[in-house]
Design an enzyme around this catalytic site. Structure first.
Site, PDB file in Angstrom:
ATOM      1  N   SER A 107       0.830  -1.194   0.000  1.00  0.00           N
ATOM      2  CA  SER A 107       0.000   0.000   0.000  1.00  0.00           C
ATOM      3  C   SER A 107       0.875   1.260   0.000  1.00  0.00           C
ATOM      4  CB  SER A 107      -0.948  -0.051   1.211  1.00  0.00           C
ATOM      5  OG  SER A 107      -1.885   0.985   1.173  1.00  0.00           O
ATOM      6  N   HIS A 132      -2.426  -1.315  -4.183  1.00  0.00           N
ATOM      7  CA  HIS A 132      -3.888  -1.319  -4.300  1.00  0.00           C
ATOM      8  C   HIS A 132      -4.389   0.113  -4.213  1.00  0.00           C
ATOM      9  CE1 HIS A 132      -4.552  -1.839   0.368  1.00  0.00           C
ATOM     10  NE2 HIS A 132      -3.896  -0.736   0.072  1.00  0.00           N
TER      11      HIS A 132
END
Length: 205
Positions: A107, A132
């Site tokens: 992330s 993501h």
């Protein structure tokens, strides 16, 4: 004083004793490594940790603005605003920031990994990278949901554009690949453009 980590296990951080002309001097291991221009980004990305990393970067810039800083990342990600504070400071200061993934960079951790200076972004061989879209959670009045939804979409677009710039991937590819959790090995992260090479040992640097 240890300014490298914020974990409650700080009491277990080993101390290093050095001999100086004035006698012995002890450092916690992270402060000693800071003298070698090494900073650790470990655990969730959040405001307190980001402030410590910013302070260390600014200190190292004041010590020597022409010498690289080495940012070791082992993080599951976290706050976008805290991560962007680190990102902006990496770009603001004069020294190049070399990023090295140990363990995982997921992330926001992956975003900061790819934001290192070109040619100076690395993974260790068994590390993992995950990209993501930003996650959002909001509780409040119904009229505010639309405001926060627009903000999340704006942040997603900004992060995707910056990720495309740093990786060299087309924006539509980044948008598709970050739609769900997307895990990569170290070699796959090289192929994707998140890092420049994999370090197996210091000799491979």
């Amino acid at each position: 004083m240890n300014i490298g980590i914020t974990d409650p296990l700080n009491a277990l951080v080993p101390m290093v004793v050095e001999q100086t002309p004035k006698g012995e001097r002890s450092y916690d291991i992270y402060s000693r490594l800071l003298k070698e221009r090494i900073i650790f980004l470990t655990g969730p990305v959040e405001d307190n940790m980001a402030n410590l990393i910013l302070a260390q970067m600014l200190f190292l810039e004041s010590e020597n603005p022409d010498k690289d800083i080495f940012l070791y990342i082992n993080s599951p990600g976290g706050s976008v605003t805290a991560g962007m504070a680190i990102y902006d400071t990496m770009n603001f200061i004069k020294p190049d920031v070399s990023t090295i993934c140990v363990g995982q960079a997921a992330s926001m951790g992956a975003f900061l990994l790819t934001a290192g200076a070109k040619g100076k972004r690395f993974c260790l061989p068994n590390s993992r990278v995950m990209i993501h879209q930003p996650l959002g959670g909001f509780q409040g009045q119904a009229s505010d949901f639309e405001i926060h939804a627009k903000e999340i979409l704006s942040i997603k677009d900004k992060l995707n554009r910056l990720m495309a710039e740093h990786t060299g991937q087309p924006l539509d590819v980044i948008s598709k690949d970050t739609d769900r959790d997307n895990f990569m090995s170290a070699d796959q992260a090289v192929d994707y453009g998140i890092v420049d090479s994999v370090f197996k040992n210091r000799a491979s640097k």
